[in-house]
Motif scaffolding. Structure first.
Motif, PDB file in Angstrom:
ATOM      1  N   UNK C 453       0.672  -1.167  -0.012  1.00  0.00           N
ATOM      2  CA  UNK C 453      -0.049   0.004   0.084  1.00  0.00           C
ATOM      3  C   UNK C 453       0.754   1.387  -0.086  1.00  0.00           C
ATOM      4  N   UNK C 455       4.019   1.417  -1.199  1.00  0.00           N
ATOM      5  CA  UNK C 455       4.918   1.555  -2.414  1.00  0.00           C
ATOM      6  C   UNK C 455       3.974   2.057  -3.817  1.00  0.00           C
ATOM      7  N   UNK C 457       1.975   4.569  -4.238  1.00  0.00           N
ATOM      8  CA  UNK C 457       2.074   6.036  -4.547  1.00  0.00           C
ATOM      9  C   UNK C 457       3.445   6.195  -5.029  1.00  0.00           C
ATOM     10  N   UNK C 458       4.391   5.715  -4.492  1.00  0.00           N
ATOM     11  CA  UNK C 458       5.873   6.243  -4.874  1.00  0.00           C
ATOM     12  C   UNK C 458       6.719   5.881  -5.940  1.00  0.00           C
ATOM     13  N   UNK C 541      -0.321  10.356   4.359  1.00  0.00           N
ATOM     14  CA  UNK C 541      -0.980   9.132   4.917  1.00  0.00           C
ATOM     15  C   UNK C 541      -0.298   8.838   6.100  1.00  0.00           C
ATOM     16  N   UNK C 551      -5.401   0.891  10.347  1.00  0.00           N
ATOM     17  CA  UNK C 551      -6.372   1.514   9.203  1.00  0.00           C
ATOM     18  C   UNK C 551      -5.473   2.633   8.662  1.00  0.00           C
ATOM     19  N   UNK C 554      -7.501   6.454   8.897  1.00  0.00           N
ATOM     20  CA  UNK C 554      -8.668   6.287   9.610  1.00  0.00           C
ATOM     21  C   UNK C 554      -9.468   5.155   8.594  1.00  0.00           C
ATOM     22  N   UNK C 555      -9.248   4.642   7.796  1.00  0.00           N
ATOM     23  CA  UNK C 555     -10.001   3.577   6.918  1.00  0.00           C
ATOM     24  C   UNK C 555     -10.645   4.271   5.596  1.00  0.00           C
ATOM     25  N   UNK C 556     -10.147   5.559   5.480  1.00  0.00           N
ATOM     26  CA  UNK C 556     -10.500   6.085   4.006  1.00  0.00           C
ATOM     27  C   UNK C 556      -9.597   5.268   2.965  1.00  0.00           C
ATOM     28  N   UNK C 557      -8.413   5.167   3.245  1.00  0.00           N
ATOM     29  CA  UNK C 557      -7.491   4.672   2.155  1.00  0.00           C
ATOM     30  C   UNK C 557      -7.551   3.155   1.972  1.00  0.00           C
ATOM     31  N   UNK C 558      -7.375   2.813   3.422  1.00  0.00           N
ATOM     32  CA  UNK C 558      -7.458   1.332   3.347  1.00  0.00           C
ATOM     33  C   UNK C 558      -7.280   0.709   4.841  1.00  0.00           C
ATOM     34  N   UNK C 559      -7.458  -0.443   5.102  1.00  0.00           N
ATOM     35  CA  UNK C 559      -7.227  -0.924   6.342  1.00  0.00           C
ATOM     36  C   UNK C 559      -7.658  -2.321   6.884  1.00  0.00           C
TER      37      UNK C 559
END
Lengths: 288, 146, 652
Positions: C453, C455, C457-458, C541, C551, C554-559
C-alpha cells in the motif's frame, strides 16, 4: 470504524452469506448447461449442482487422515470472510490476501495426505497461485491509482467507471480468472471430468461432505470473483453485473474451445502478457 | 422423501472399471456419455475416482490378477454405493467362464445390485441399469440408518 | 537510574561472558545463562517503563570523567579490535583481510588525529526505535542462549569433542548481545561504528566455531564482506562529519538534514546505507549469510533474527528521515525490493530447510530496506513492524529447524514428511511459525500488505518487485508446510524427548509470536506511531491501530480490522471437526493408488508391475530450471551490483 457492526451491516452480511452460494450454484448450473449445449448435448437440469451438493452431504464421511476436515473448513470460512469483507466494502488488497489464505488452506489439505495425485495437484495449484496472485494484486493497485484508496467503498464514490481507466487491467483480470476458476486451458491442478493423468488432482482425496464443502466454497469464490468484475462498472451496478455475466460466458467459451497447456507456458504467458499488460496500464496512470 | 434422498437419485456419479472386458461393453458404456445419449441429462458423471463415486460400473469377468484392484476400488467408495455389472462377462463370466485364470462374474467378489446382460448391452440398457441402481442405493442407505 | 540501567544492559552480558569464561563447569554456566536471561528481561521491562515515563525519549549525557574514560576505553578497544583483525588475516593467510583492515584503520587514524572530532554530549539516546530493538535483543537473544544450553550439549555430543568449546561459545554469544544493546542505544556515530565492528568480529568467531574447513571458509567470507561494509561506514562517517560537524546520530538522522543534499552529505548517507546492505546481507552481499548456516543453530538463529542482520536494517531505518523523498531513497527502495524478489525466487528452488530460511530472511530484510527507502509514514511503520515480527518468527523457526535437525538427522525439507508423528511438539510450533510468516492475520503479512500500500504511491518499480516477491513467498512456505503436515490416519504419535531448555525456549518464542500478532494494534499505537510522529516526516497518509486492526487514514485509504475475527475462525475451524468426530467418527480409507494398494493402512506401499511392493515417493516441485540458485545467483548479483552503483551514481 466503530459503527461497522450496525444492524444494517449485519443484515447485509447474512443476506450475502446466504445468497452467494445460491447464486453461485445457479451460475455453475448454467455453466454446465451451456457447456453441454456447446458440445451438442442436452445437459443436466439447472439445479444439478445443488443435487450434487446435497448428495455429497449425505454420503459417508470418509477420510485419509483426521486433519483433512480442518483444512476444508478453513477453505470455506476464509472465502466467506472475503465475501463479508466485500459487502462491507473493505480493503480490496486484504481481500486478495485472505482469498489466497483460502486457497492455501485447500492446498495444505491436499498436501497433508500421502497421495501422489493430490500432492502433485497441490503443487500445480501452487504454481497457478504464483501465476495469478501478482496479477490480482496489480489489479488492486490499478484501482488504487484511479481512486486513491484501497477501500471498495471508494469505487462506489467514483462516478467514472473503472473500466475506462483500467482497460488492460480488466482484460488481464479476466485472463487470470480462467486460472483462478481452474478452467481449461489452465485446469491442470484438478480436471473437470474423469480419467485424466491426475484423477482429480487437488481434490482426489476429499470425498463426501468434504467435497461438498469444497464445491460450496467454489460457488462463494465464483460470486466473489464475478462481483470483482462488476466493480469495474460499479455505477450503475446493473451494467457491471451484465458485464460480469458476459465475462462468465466468455470463460465457458474458452473452457470449451481450448486444450490444456503446460505450467511453464502458463507461467510465461501470465507473467509476460498478464503482468506486462497490467503494468503498462498502471504506468500510464502514473504518468497521467 | 428428504432432500438428500432426492438428490441421491438425481446425481449418480459413476466410476467405470474394466476387468477383463473385450472392450465391447466399455465402448457402449462410454457411448452413454456422447451427445447421442448424453447421460449428464440425469446428472450422471463419469468421475474416475472411487472416492467421489456412487456407482461402480464393472465390465468384463473378474480374474485372479485384477480381483484385488476391484476390491480396493470398491472399498474406497463411500457409502451408500451400488455396483452395476455390465455385460454378459461381468454378470456371469460369459465365454471366459471356464478359463483357468477366471474367477467368474463380479457377483463372486462384490455384492452386485444390478445386472445388465447382453453382449454387449445397448447404452439404453446401461443407463436403465444405473437408474435402477439408484433406487437400491436409497434402500441401502435406509437399511443402514436403521 | 537511567545510567545504571544502561550500564546493566550493556555490561551485564559482558560480565556474564567473563563469568562463563572463568567457571567452565556446565551446571554453573547454565545458572549464569538463566540468571542473565532473567535480568535482561527485567532490564528490557524497566526500559519500557522508563521510556513511557519520560515521554518517549531518554537522553543520557556522560560528563567529564565518565565521558572521557568511556571515550578512551572505546578508542583503545577499537584499535585492539583492528589489531585482532590483522592477526586473523595473517593467521588465515588472507591478505585481503589485512588490506581491508588497513583501509579502515588509516581513515580512522586520520580522522581521530588530524580532524579530531568534537565529542557528542548526549552519548546515549533511547527512543522508541531503540526500545523496540532493545526489546528484541534482550528478549529473543537470551531465549536463544537458553536454547543453546540444550542444543550445544547435543551438538558437541555429535562432534565427539575431547575438550568442550562451550565456554568460548557462550562468551561470544554474550559479548554479541551486549554490543547489540549498545549499538542500538548509542547516539555517537563513532561508537556505533565500534559496536558494529564488534558484531562483525563476533559473527566471525561464531560462524567459525566448529573449526572445520568449511566453517572457517564461510566465516572468512562473512568477515570480508562485513569489513567491506566497515570501510564504507568509516568513510561515510568522515564525509558526514565534514558536512555536519557532528557525530550525533539524532542530529544527522532527521528531516532537517535534507537541506544538506546539495553537498557531499548524501554520499556519506549512501556509504552508511552501503554498510547496512552488507550487514543485512542484501543482494549481492547475500553469500555470507547463506554461508553462516554451517554454524550451530543458535548462531544462525541469533544472526538471522534479532542481532547482526537487524543491525544493518536498524541503521538504514534510523537514517530514513535523512534521505526521505530523495532519489537516493528511491534507489535504496529498489535495492531492497530487488533483494525481496530475488531472495524469494531463489528460495523456491531450495530443498535445504536452513537455506530456505536464510533466503527468506534475506528477502524480508530486503522488504524492510525497501520500506525504509520509501520512507513515508506508512512505509516506515511497515518497516518497523516487519523488524519486530520477522525477528520473533524467524528466531522461532531457526530454533525449530535446529531441533528438527537434531531429531531426524537431516535439514532437507523432503525428509520432514511425517514429522507430525515423530516430533509432534516441534512440528506444530514450526507450522504455526511458518504460517505466521505468510498468512493473515499474522504480522509479517500485515507488513507486506502495508508495504504494497505504501509503494503504490511512490514507485512502480518497487511495486512490481514487492508484488512478485510476495507471490513467491507464498509458494515456498506453502510447500514446506505441506510436507510437515503430511500424515497418515491415526498415526501413533510418539512422545518427543526434548531437553528442558529447548522446550522452554520454543514455548516462550511461540507465545511471543502469537502475542505480537494479536496485539498488533497496541504495539503499533504505543511503540511505532509515536516514533514516526517524532520524526516529523511529511506524508499525506498515516496508519493508526483502531479496534485491534490497522487503518490507513482512519479507513479512508485502506485498512484491516479483523484480527479477532481470524482468531474466531481458527478456533471454529479446529473445533468443528473435533466435535463432528466425537459425534460420529469418520471412516478411514487409504489414499487412491489406482486400486493397487496393499494392506498397508498408511497408504505408502503399492503393488507395482511384477507384483513387487514399492513405495510411493512424491517430491515437491522445486522448479530449479526456472528459479535454480545456479541460474539466478550470477544475474541477480550483477543486477543488484548495478543498482548499488546507480545509487552512488545518483548521489555523486
Amino acid at each position: 470504524m466503530t459503527s461497522i457492526l450496525n444492524l444494517q451491516n449485519i443484515i447485509t452480511i447474512i443476506v450475502a452469506i446466504v445468497a452467494a452460494p445460491i447464486i453461485g450454484g445457479f451460475l455453475s448450473g448454467v455453466d454446465r448447461i451451456i457447456s453441454a449445449r456447446m458440445q451438442n448435448r442436452y445437459g443436466p437440469p439447472i439445479l444439478q449442482p445443488f443435487y450434487d451438493f446435497f448428495k455429497l452431504l449425505g454420503k459417508e464421511r470418509i477420510t485419509v487422515n483426521q486433519t483433512q476436515m480442518v483444512y476444508v473448513l478453513g477453505h470455506l470460512f476464509f472465502s466467506i470472510v472475503c465475501i463479508v469483507m466485500l459487502v462491507l466494502k473493505q480493503d480490496l488488497l486484504m481481500i486478495i490476501f485472505v482469498l489466497a489464505f483460502s486457497s492455501v488452506s485447500l492446498i495444505m489439505g491436499a498436501m497433508s495426505v500421502r497421495s501422489p495425485y493430490s500432492k502433485i495437484g497441490a503443487q500445480r495449484e501452487l504454481i497457478q497461485m504464483m501465476a495469478y496472485e501478482p496479477v490480482l494484486l496489480l489489479m488492486v493497485v490499478g484501482i488504487y491509482m484511479t481512486n486513491k484508496s484501497f477501500m471498495i467503498s471508494s469505487i462506489f464514490e467514483n462516478d467514472r467507471p473503472l473500466l475506462f481507466t483500467l482497460p488492460l487491467v480488466f482484460l488481464t483480470f479476466i485472463y487470470v480468472l480462467t486460472i483462478k476458476l481452474r478452467k481449461s486451458p489452465f485446469d491442470f491442478s484438478t480436471s473437470h471430468h474423469g480419467h485424466q493423468e491426475l484423477i482429480k488432482g487437488l481434490t482426489t482425496e476429499f470425498s463426501g461432505p468434504q467435497l461438498a464443502i469444497i464445491e460450496l466454497t467454489h460457488w462463494y469464490d465464483l460470486v466473489l470473483l464475478l462481483s470483482l468484475i462488476s466493480l469495474f462498472f460499479a455505477k450503475p451496478i446493473w451494467v457491471g453485473i451484465i458485464i460480469a455475466l458476459v465475462c462468465y460466458f466468455l470463460e465457458m467459451l474458452i473452457d470449451n474451445i481450448s486444450a490444456r497447456i503446460t505450467w511453464k507456458l502458463m507461467l510465461k504467458l501470465t507473467w509476460v502478457i498478464g503482468i506486462g499488460a497490467a503494468m503498462t496500464n498502471i504506468i500510464w496512470l502514473y504518468l497521467k | 422423501m428428504g432432500i438428500i434422498e432426492k438428490s441421491r437419485k438425481k446425481s449418480p456419479w459413476i466410476i467405470h472399471y474394466d476387468c477383463t472386458s473385450c472392450n465391447g461393453c466399455d465402448i457402449e458404456t462410454l457411448a452413454c456419455l456422447t451427445p447421442m445419449y448424453d447421460v449428464e441429462r440425469f446428472g450422471i458423471v463419469n468421475v474416475g475416482n472411487p472416492k467421489h463415486a456412487d456407482v461402480l460400473v464393472v465390465t468384463g469377468s473378474v480374474n485372479k490378477k485384477n480381483v484385488r484392484v476391484l476390491k480396493n476400488i470398491y472399498d474406497q467408495m463411500p457409502d451408500p454405493k451400488a455396483v452395476v455389472a455390465v455385460g454378459a462377462c461381468a454378470c456371469t463370466g460369459g465365454v471366459f467362464k471356464e478359463c483357468y485364470n477366471i474367477i467368474g462374474g463380479v457377483e463372486n467378489v462384490l455384492p452386485v445390485d444390478v445386472y445388465v446382460p447382453g453382449c454387449c448391452p445397448r447404452p439404453e440398457a446401461i443407463m436403465d441399469g444405473i437408474v435402477m441402481a439408484l433406487e437400491k442405493m436409497n434402500e441401502k442407505a435406509k437399511v443402514k440408518k436403521k | 537510574m537511567e545510567l545504571k540501567l544502561l550500564a546493566v544492559a550493556i555490561l551485564l552480558p559482558a560480565v556474564s561472558a567473563i563469568l562463563c569464561y572463568i567457571f567452565r563447569k556446565a551446571p554453573v554456566r547454565n545458572i549464569i545463562v538463566v540468571v542473565t536471561a532473567l535480568i535482561m528481561f527485567a532490564v528490557a521491562g524497566e526500559f519500557v517503563k522508563l521510556l513511557f515515563d519520560n515521554g518517549g525519549k531518554i537522553t543520557i549525557e556522560l560528563r567529564d570523567f565518565a565521558a572521557m574514560s568511556t571515550e578512551l576505553v572505546i578508542k583503545i578497544l577499537d584499535f585492539l579490535l583492528f589489531i585482532y583483525f590483522i592477526f586473523i588475516g595473517v593467521r588465515l593467510k588472507k591478505p585481503l583481510i589485512v588490506g581491508l583492515t588497513f583501509l579502515q584503520l588509516i581513515p580512522l587514524l586520520i580522522f581521530e588525529i588530524l580532524i579530531r572530532p568534537k565529542e557528542v554530549e548526549q552519548a546515549f539516546i533511547i527512543d522508541y526505535l531503540s526500545l523496540i530493538m532493545i526489546l528484541l535483543v534482550s528478549i529473543i537473544g537470551p531465549i536463544i542462549t537458553i536454547f543453546a544450553i540444550g542444543y550445544m550439549k547435543e551438538h558437541e555430543h555429535h562432534l565427539h569433542l575431547k575438550k568442550s568449546k562451550q565456554p568460548r561459545f557462550f562468551v561470544i554469544l554474550f559479548v554479541f548481545l551486549g554490543s547489540m544493546n549498545a549499538l542500538v542505544m548509542t547516539n555517537n556515530l563513532m561508537w556505533l561504528y565500534f559496536f558494529w565492528e564488534v558484531t562483525t568480529l563476533c559473527s566471525f568467531l561464531l560462524i567459525s566455531h566448529d573449526g572445520n574447513k568449511e566453517s572457517v571458509k564461510n566465516a572468512t567470507r562473512a568477515l570480508l564482506l562485513n569489513m567491506l561494509g566497515g570501510v564504507g561506514f568509516i568513510l561515510g562517517i568522515i564525509i558526514i562529519y565534514k558536512v555536519k560537524e557532528t557525530l550525533a546520530l539524532d542530529q544527522i538522522a532527521r528531516v532537517e538534514s535534507l537541506a544538506d543534499f546539495g553537498t557531499i552529505f548524501p554520499i556519506g548517507i549512501g556509504l552508511l546505507c552501503f554498510a547496512g546492505f552488507t550487514k543485512s546481507a542484501q543482494f549481492p552481499f547475500q553469500s555470507w549469510l547463506l554461508g553462516a548456516m554451517v554454524a550451530p543453530t543458535p548462531v544462525s538463529a541469533l544472526l538471522h533474527s534479532s542481532t547482526m542482520v537487524k543491525a544493518g536494517v536498524y541503521l538504514i531505518v534510523r537514517l530514513a528521515p535523512a534521505y526521505y523523498g530523495t532519489t537516493l531513497g528511491k534507489v535504496i527502495a529498489i535495492v531492497g525490493g530487488f533483494t525481496f524478489l530475488a531472495g524469494s525466487a531463489i528460495a523456491i528452488s531450495q530443498s535445504n530447510g536452513k537455506r530456505v530460511l536464510a533466503y527468506s530472511t534475506i528477502a524480508n530484510l530486503g522488504l524492510i530496506v525497501c520500506c525504509a527507502g520509501l520512507g513515508n509514514p506508512v512505509a516506515l511503520g511497515a518497516a518497523i513492524l516487519l523488524i519486530i515480527f520477522h525477528a520473533v518468527s524467524k528466531g522461532l523457526l531457526f530454533l525449530c529447524v535446529g531441533t528438527i535437525e537434531q531429531g531426524i538427522g537431516s535439514r532437507d525439507i523432503e525428509d520432514m514428511q511425517g514429522l507430525m508423528k515423530r516430533m509432534p511438539f516441534t512440528a506444530v510450533i514450526t507450522v504455526i511459525g511458518m504460517i505466521s510468516m505468510l498468512l493473515p492475520p499474522f504480522g509479517v503479512l500485515i507488513s507486506k500488505w502495508l508495504a504494497i500500500e505504501a509503494s503504490v504511491e511512490r514507485s512502480p518499480v518497487v511495486l512490481i518487485l514487492t508484488i512478485l516477491g510476495s507471490a513467491f513467498t507464498v509458494v515456498f512456505w506453502a510447500k514446506w508446510i505441506g510436507i510437515i503436515l503430511t500424515m497418515s490416519y491415526k498415526t501413533k504419535i510418539q512422545g518427543e524427548k526434548l531437553s528442558l531448555s529447548i522446550r522452554t525456549a520454543l514455548s516462550i518464542l511461540f507465545i511471543a509470536v502469537l502475542a505480537c500478532s494479536v496485539s498488533v494494534a497496541p504495539i503499533f499505537n504505543k511503540l511505532i506511531l509515536p516514533h514516526i510522529i517524532n520524526l516529523q516526516i511529511v506524508g499525506d497518509q498515516y496508519i493508526e491501530g483502531i479496534n485491534g486492526g490497522l487503518w490507513i487514514n482512519g479507513g479512508v485509504v485502506g485498512g484491516f480490522g479483523i484480527v479477532y475475527l481470524f482468531a474466531v475462525v481458527f478456533i471454529v475451524m479446529l473445533l468443528v471437526p473435533i466435535f463432528m468426530n466425537k459425534a460420529k467418527p469418520e471412516t478411514m480409507k487409504t489414499p487412491y493408488l489406482c486400486g493397487e494398494n496393499t494392506s498397508d493402512t498408511r497408504g505408502i506401499e503399492f503393488i507395482s508391475p511384477g507384483d513387487k511392493i514399492d513405495h510411493v515417493i512424491v517430491r515437491n516441485y522445486y522448479l530449479s530450471g526456472v528459479f535454480g540458485e545456479s541460474n539466478l545467483t550470477l544475474w541477480t548479483n550483477l543486477i543488484a551490483g548495478a543498482i548499488i552503483l546507480i545509487m552512488f551514481g545518483v548521489v555523486i
